[in-house]
Scaffold this active site. Structure first.
Site, mmCIF file in Angstrom:
data_model
loop_
_atom_site.group_PDB
_atom_site.id
_atom_site.type_symbol
_atom_site.label_atom_id
_atom_site.label_comp_id
_atom_site.label_asym_id
_atom_site.label_seq_id
_atom_site.Cartn_x
_atom_site.Cartn_y
_atom_site.Cartn_z
ATOM 1 N N SER A 212 13.676 39.656 -28.726
ATOM 2 C CA SER A 212 14.149 40.008 -27.390
ATOM 3 C C SER A 212 15.305 39.079 -27.006
ATOM 4 O O SER A 212 16.296 39.020 -27.724
ATOM 5 C CB SER A 212 12.988 39.962 -26.391
ATOM 6 O OG SER A 212 13.345 40.612 -25.185
ATOM 7 N N ASP A 335 10.462 50.317 -28.373
ATOM 8 C CA ASP A 335 10.816 49.100 -27.642
ATOM 9 C C ASP A 335 11.022 49.360 -26.151
ATOM 10 O O ASP A 335 10.782 48.489 -25.319
ATOM 11 C CB ASP A 335 12.112 48.507 -28.210
ATOM 12 C CG ASP A 335 11.869 47.222 -29.011
ATOM 13 O OD1 ASP A 335 10.992 46.436 -28.614
ATOM 14 O OD2 ASP A 335 12.560 47.013 -30.017
ATOM 15 N N HIS A 454 7.640 47.028 -27.024
ATOM 16 C CA HIS A 454 8.405 45.785 -27.035
ATOM 17 C C HIS A 454 7.462 44.592 -27.197
ATOM 18 O O HIS A 454 6.436 44.507 -26.530
ATOM 19 C CB HIS A 454 9.202 45.667 -25.728
ATOM 20 C CG HIS A 454 10.216 44.581 -25.734
ATOM 21 N ND1 HIS A 454 11.220 44.509 -26.670
ATOM 22 C CD2 HIS A 454 10.401 43.506 -24.914
ATOM 23 C CE1 HIS A 454 11.976 43.456 -26.416
ATOM 24 N NE2 HIS A 454 11.492 42.831 -25.369
#
Length: 554
Positions: A212, A335, A454
């Site tokens: 991320s 995600d 995610h």
């Protein structure tokens, strides 16, 4: 008989512990440090060092400086505070300004290790939250490096860096240039390069990896000219420098908004006033940015900037700096799902339908600069396979695809193209992680069609199915083994297929002509080598939409 067996067992444990290889006291540039040694079984052990300072307590809105050092032996057995940030409930703040520390895991065989590859982890959290240990998860911290270090026979390092306004506040000029958190990361990587040989590591074989905002950070660390010759390889998981939320492109406007909020002037006195403002007050200012469509970082002041120094130009123009760095980048196949919880909450509710209007509304927000033409092109692109009567699940999965593409997948593919185009000796690899979410199913919070959300990959990269076996199935241990094997092979050789660990499929390099990638999940085999990841949608966002006339400004 039982007594004798017990005595023999106790003696065996004692001998194993007593003979375990250990670095003991290690000399670093700042002074001597001593960690703790744990046994990993017969003839294997590990030294763990927690809370080693890699820089001094940072000056507010300043680059980090080298630590002045210490006398005696520093007992590196306790994690240090995370950097100042919002708490979990986002109604207050936690952490400290004294937070520039790192942790090290060093595996040993029958003798003390030397020349091991080094993997440096950079955590995510939207540049707003996070710490070198990660969240507490299944009786330990998420970023506990033991499983990767042991199974891959590599040294693992995790580091702390400033986040939120204290890490990224910028006035867009030399008064408050920003990027302090990126400089912290760079200082930690440089410290590892200077000191890791004393811990048994190879300073010329450093791999940085992150997820991320950590994946974005990894990307930035390869693109800055300040890391030339330090980083050899890099892995970006669900985040690259080209993501729409990776940069604050109007820092002055947001700095002035903060200044007004905390009663500072917005003229040439603004920077000095902000420096004197209570850091907790500045940190809590992020509360004024609620989540909304497109998620271009809901605390916009907490993002890197093009400062003319760490980032001397737009990231798309800096890939020549990564020409000699081997690079893996990829995304989770859903995600964007985490962000649809804010944008279209009905996606997860079986009893609530998601009208096609939600698809148009989401696409309108993402294509607003191109007006009706942009929206119509986007809508026809994403609904082309619906047929006359799309199911609600089809519509919901389309919404997740839109957010995944826009926020993560398309910019990652664009970064892979640029890396491959500029690479000299550096190799390029692309992946899609598709292990279904643990909470997907008819009686669970998420729909049965859920893929990898995610951050779903984190638990597998850090070997949680092995350290907490009762919580996972054998399939989860398989995919964890695959990820650790690919990642650590890559750290050793620059090729995820070659190293000490067997892998289920030969992962081809990514090229502009071949565009091959590896789909990673617990059921994968050689047939999971794919080509042209969502090419139609990548082409739409990178070519078709930009070519349309702009009708409104940002």
């Amino acid at each position: 008989m039982m007594l004798k067996l017990g005595i023999l067992f106790a003696v065996a444990v004692f001998l194993e512990t007593a003979s375990a290889a250990s670095l003991g006291v290690v000399q670093t540039e700042g002074g001597m440090v001593e960690g703790e040694t744990i046994s990993l079984g017969l003839s294997r052990s590990m030294d763990i060092f927690k809370g080693i300072p890699f820089a001094d307590i940072p000056g507010r809105f300043e680059k980090p400086k080298r630590h002045p050092g210490w006398g005696g032996v520093l007992k590196a057995t306790q994690y240090r505070d995370e950097c100042l940030q919002l708490n979990f409930f986002q109604n207050s703040y936690v952490g400290s300004e004294d937070c520039l520390y790192l942790n090290i895991w060093v595996p040993h065989g029958s003798s003390v290790s030397s020349g091991l590859p080094v993997m440096v982890w950079i955590y995510g959290g939207g540049f707003m939250i996070g710490g070198s240990m990660g969240p507490y998860y299944l009786d330990n911290y998420m970023y506990y490096g033991k499983e990767i270090a042991d199974r891959g026979n590599v040294i693992v390092v995790t580091l702390g860096y400033r986040v939120g306004p204290m890490g990224f506040m910028s006035t867009g000029d030399s008064d408050l240039p920003g990027n302090y958190g990126l400089w912290d990361q760079q200082a930690a990587i440089a410290w590892v390069h200077r000191n890791i040989r004393s811990f048994g590591g190879d300073p010329d074989n450093i791999t940085v990896f992150g997820e991320s905002a950590g994946g974005v950070s990894v990307s930035f660390q390869t693109l800055t000219p300040h890391n030339k010759g330090i980083i050899r390889r890099a892995i970006s998981q669900s985040g690259v420098a080209l993501c729409p939320w990776a940069l604050n492109r109007d820092p002055r406007r947001f700095a002035e908004e903060v200044a007004r909020k905390v009663n500072c002037p917005t003229d040439n006195r603004m920077a000095s006033c902000l420096k004197m403002t209570d850091p907790g007050t500045l940190t809590k200012f992020c509360l004024n940015y609620p989540p909304n469509y497109i998620h271009t970082n809901y605390c916009t002041i907490s993002a890197p900037v093009i400062d003319g120094d760490f980032l001397p130009d737009d990231p798309s123009n800096l890939f020549h700096n990564a020409a000699e760095i081997d690079y893996i980048a990829g995304v989770n196949n859903m995600d964007g799902h985490m962000f649809t919880n804010f944008d279209v909450p009905s996606v997860n509710l079986d009893l609530v339908v998601t009208p096609t209007n939600d698809v148009r509304r989401l696409l309108a927000a993402l294509t607003k600069e191109k007006g009706e033409s942009g929206l119509n092109n986007a809508y026809s692109t994403y609904t082309s396979n619906w047929g006359s009567f799309p199911t609600w699940d089809t519509i919901k999965k389309t919404i997740v695809d839109i957010e995944t593409d826009y926020i993560f997948l398309v910019p990652t593919q664009a970064a892979l193209y640029l890396h491959a185009d500029h690479a000299t000796t550096g190799r390029t690899y692309s992946y899609l992680f598709s292990e279904p979410n643990l909470l997907g199913g008819p009686l669970l919070p998420y729909p049965s069609w859920m893929g990898a959300d995610h951050a779903d990959d984190l638990q597998y990269v850090f070997g949680k199915p092995f350290s907490s076996p009762l919580v996972y199935w054998p399939s989860h241990r398989r995919v964890s083994d695959y990820l650790i094997s690919y990642w650590t092979n890559f750290a050793k050789t620059g090729d995820p297929n070659k190293g000490d660990s067997a892998v289920p499929a030969t992962w081809p390099t990514f090229t502009r002509s071949g565009e091959k990638f590896l789909e990673i999940n617990s059921d994968m085999n050689q047939n999971y080598i794919r080509q042209e990841m969502r090419l139609r949608y990548v082409h739409f966002w990178t070519s078709i939409l930009p070519s349309l006339p702009t009708v409104t400004s940002e």
